[in-house]
Design an enzyme around this catalytic site. Sequence first.
Site, PDB file in Angstrom:
ATOM      1  CG  ASP A   1      37.873  42.872  10.790  1.00 55.97           C
ATOM      2  OD1 ASP A   1      38.046  44.071  10.508  1.00 55.97           O
ATOM      3  OD2 ASP A   1      37.105  42.123  10.152  1.00 55.97           O
ATOM      4  CB  ILE A   2      33.083  42.851  13.345  1.00 58.02           C
ATOM      5  CG1 ILE A   2      33.291  43.689  14.607  1.00 58.02           C
ATOM      6  CG2 ILE A   2      31.731  42.155  13.383  1.00 58.02           C
ATOM      7  CD1 ILE A   2      32.301  44.826  14.759  1.00 58.02           C
TER       8      ILE A   2
ATOM      9  CG  ASN B 154      27.242  48.317   7.903  1.00 56.89           C
ATOM     10  OD1 ASN B 154      26.586  48.671   8.873  1.00 56.89           O
ATOM     11  ND2 ASN B 154      28.545  48.508   7.824  1.00 56.89           N
TER      12      ASN B 154
ATOM     13  CG  ASP C 177      26.881  53.753  13.257  1.00 62.26           C
ATOM     14  OD1 ASP C 177      27.862  53.272  12.664  1.00 62.26           O
ATOM     15  OD2 ASP C 177      26.418  54.878  12.998  1.00 62.26           O
TER      16      ASP C 177
ATOM     17  CD  GLU D   9      34.976  46.166   9.127  1.00 63.88           C
ATOM     18  OE1 GLU D   9      35.063  45.376   8.184  1.00 63.88           O
ATOM     19  OE2 GLU D   9      34.878  47.401   8.959  1.00 63.88           O
TER      20      GLU D   9
END
Length: 296
Positions: A173-174, A181, A190, A216
Site C-alpha cells: 500500500d502506498i 491526490n 494516476d 493504491e
Amino acid sequence: MVEKLTQTWITSPKRLFSEVAREACLVHIYPTGTSMGCRYTLSERSLMLGRGEDCDIRLQDHSVSRRHAKIEPTPDGFYVHDQQSTNGTFVNDRQLESAWLLQDGDYLRVGNCIYRYLAGGNIEAEYHEEIYRLTILDGLTQIHNQRYLSEFLDREVVRSQRHNRPLSVLMIDIDKFKLVNDTYGHLCGDFVLRELADIVRTTMRKEDLFARYGGEEFAIVLVEADNAEAMVVAERIRKAVASHQFRFESNPLNLTISIGVATTSGDMEMNAANLLRIADENMYNAKRNGRDKVVG
C-alpha cells in the site's frame, strides 16, 4: 518523469486513405465503468475528444478540457493533436508537443481517460482480444487485476497443498496516497500508480504474479517462496520505491510503501482469502508501526 513527444508530420498523397486506415478504432480501457470496452470507429472525418457538448467523444471528467484532443485522418493514417488542453495529451505516457501518427496498439491518454488505438489487419479479432485483456488486466497500470489475482492464487494454493510447497503473498500500500491526490490532483495520483507498477514489475520473476488489488493497494504472489525469501523480496521492493525520485510535471515526490507478508507451506486449512487477509493485516501493522516498513 513526464516525457514529451515530438514527431515530423509526413504525408504520402499517393496512397488512398482507405488503404492505410481501413478499420481503425479507439477502445476505452480506463477508467472502469459503463464506458470500459466502448469502441469508437475512426473514419475519414476528424474526431474531437473533450468535455464540450460539440465533441464526438464527450468525457465527463474534470481533468479533461472542453476541446482536449483531435484525431485527424491523413493518407498515412491518424494523427492526434493536442488542442492546447490544460493537462496535455499523452501517447504511451509521453506528452505530445506536436501532431503524432498513431501506431497500432498505442495508448492515448486524455486527462484521466485512456484509450487503446487498434489498426491491425483484423480489427474485429484485435478488438475481442482487447476486451479479453480488460477482463484480466488493470487498464491504468497494465498489470493483472483483482479478478485474475483471485483465480491465480486459488490455483497456487491448491498446488501448494498438493505438493506441500511454500507460497507467499505480499500486500503493498502506498503511504499517504490520499495526500498526493489532495495536493497534486488525481492525474498525479494516476501517474504515481503507473510509475510504481513499473518499478515493482522490474523486480518480478516470470513465475510470480503482480496485480493491482484496488485503489493504491497491490498484491504479489510469490510461487515456491517461503517466509524468509518473501521478506527479502518485500524489503528489496520497499527500498526500490523509497529511493526512487517520482516527478510529476515539475513536482518531485518522495514516496514510501508499507508491505505485509503472509506465507503457507501447504497448510490444508489455508485458502486464498485467508492468505490475503493475513497479508493485509500485516500491511496495516506496518502502517501503524510508522509506515515504510515490511511486516510478516
